[in-house]
Design a protein around this motif. Sequence first.
Motif, mmCIF file in Angstrom:
data_model
loop_
_atom_site.group_PDB
_atom_site.id
_atom_site.type_symbol
_atom_site.label_atom_id
_atom_site.label_comp_id
_atom_site.label_asym_id
_atom_site.label_seq_id
_atom_site.Cartn_x
_atom_site.Cartn_y
_atom_site.Cartn_z
ATOM 1 N N SER A 132 -12.787 -2.105 10.013
ATOM 2 C CA SER A 132 -11.465 -2.735 9.863
ATOM 3 C C SER A 132 -11.598 -4.218 9.493
ATOM 4 O O SER A 132 -12.534 -4.883 9.929
ATOM 5 C CB SER A 132 -10.679 -2.631 11.178
ATOM 6 O OG SER A 132 -10.497 -1.291 11.528
ATOM 7 N N ASN B 292 -8.459 -1.203 5.126
ATOM 8 C CA ASN B 292 -9.824 -0.927 4.661
ATOM 9 C C ASN B 292 -9.833 0.494 4.103
ATOM 10 O O ASN B 292 -8.906 1.264 4.348
ATOM 11 C CB ASN B 292 -10.804 -1.021 5.836
ATOM 12 C CG ASN B 292 -10.367 -0.146 6.988
ATOM 13 O OD1 ASN B 292 -9.530 -0.560 7.802
ATOM 14 N ND2 ASN B 292 -10.883 1.074 7.071
ATOM 15 N N SER C 266 -5.045 0.095 9.188
ATOM 16 C CA SER C 266 -5.965 -0.990 8.861
ATOM 17 C C SER C 266 -6.244 -1.034 7.354
ATOM 18 O O SER C 266 -6.347 0.004 6.695
ATOM 19 C CB SER C 266 -7.270 -0.819 9.646
ATOM 20 O OG SER C 266 -7.797 0.468 9.445
HETATM 21 MG MG MG Z 1 -8.261 2.090 10.766
#
Ligand code: MG
Length: 307
Positions: free
Chosen positions: A145, A139, A137
């Motif tokens: 996320s 982030n 993800s």
């Molecule tokens: Mg993640």
Amino acid sequence: MTGPPRITESVSRAAEVLLNGGIIGMPTETVYGLAACALDERAVNRVFTTKGRPKNHPLIVHLASLEQCMDWGVFSTSAIALGNAFWPGPLTLLVERTELVPNWVTGNRDTVALRVPQHEATLELLRQVNTGVVAPSANKFGRVSPTTALHVLSDLGDDVDLILDGGSCEFGIESTIVECIGSEIRILRPGAITASDIFDVLGDSPALDSTDSRAPGMLASHYSPVARVVLCETPEQAENLSAQSEMQGVKTRMLWHEDAGEYAERLYSDLRAADEESCEIVFAVLPEADGIGVAIRDRLTKAAHHA
Ligand code: MG
Ligand code: AMP
């Protein structure tokens, strides 16, 4: 180009950046990923450092088809059945790896996690790059996320070379991870593909096992907003607690959607909105542990765990 110049809808531009060793924000039907070519050690290293993710948390490799996945992993009859049934889709299969798969993707494990995402632009991107793409993800490690291109921009800004804008994510919650090695079938992370979906295909109920030794990186407090998350059993309880806090001057937000699909889809943007509004506490109602509700409960429980 739409919006700021580093956000694009051009799949061929995104493919070019990946093939030149860049890292990009990549849409999927689950959440936005931070993508790099899996065989490019330097680019994959940049993914780890950009996220601040520990190197022993292995990455999922994304490919355009089940056929391509078979070059990267060893597929049992059950794994083939699951791939055929759910790909492209929000299912990650953990299988034994082949010689093609480098250690920097798997954290030195002899298994690999593979997925064919169900997102038109990203499938086209994967066809164009024609190799495996890692995409945890997009982030910072441990944070919420991203489910839109703007979330990626606000988290990672100049640290990504490009963001492919594919709209907001349909499911909004990370893929179901299923370990499928030999005759053992285990769900390591709940998601939109549920135990009963898997039962329908295999005629067998998978076990649920999210211990850290099987799926490293799952037990830490993840998905946390800045606001404190307090879990509630019912909307009434959340309303009462929220009213009490507000009377004491504490800014709060309630998290609840009756429809579990909508709850999942909006979960992360709602948590982000709480931070944008400088809420101190989020009162989150746990949905029933049924269907995608199992995955929502899992993410909320982690969001509420402040290490
Ligand atoms: Mg993640
Ligand atoms: P994500 O952060 O959504 O990209 O999912 C990555 C997670 O998948 C990791 O934190 C692990 O829990 C799991 N995973 C990926 N590859 C492996 C692997 N080879 N062995 C065990 N778990 C894996």
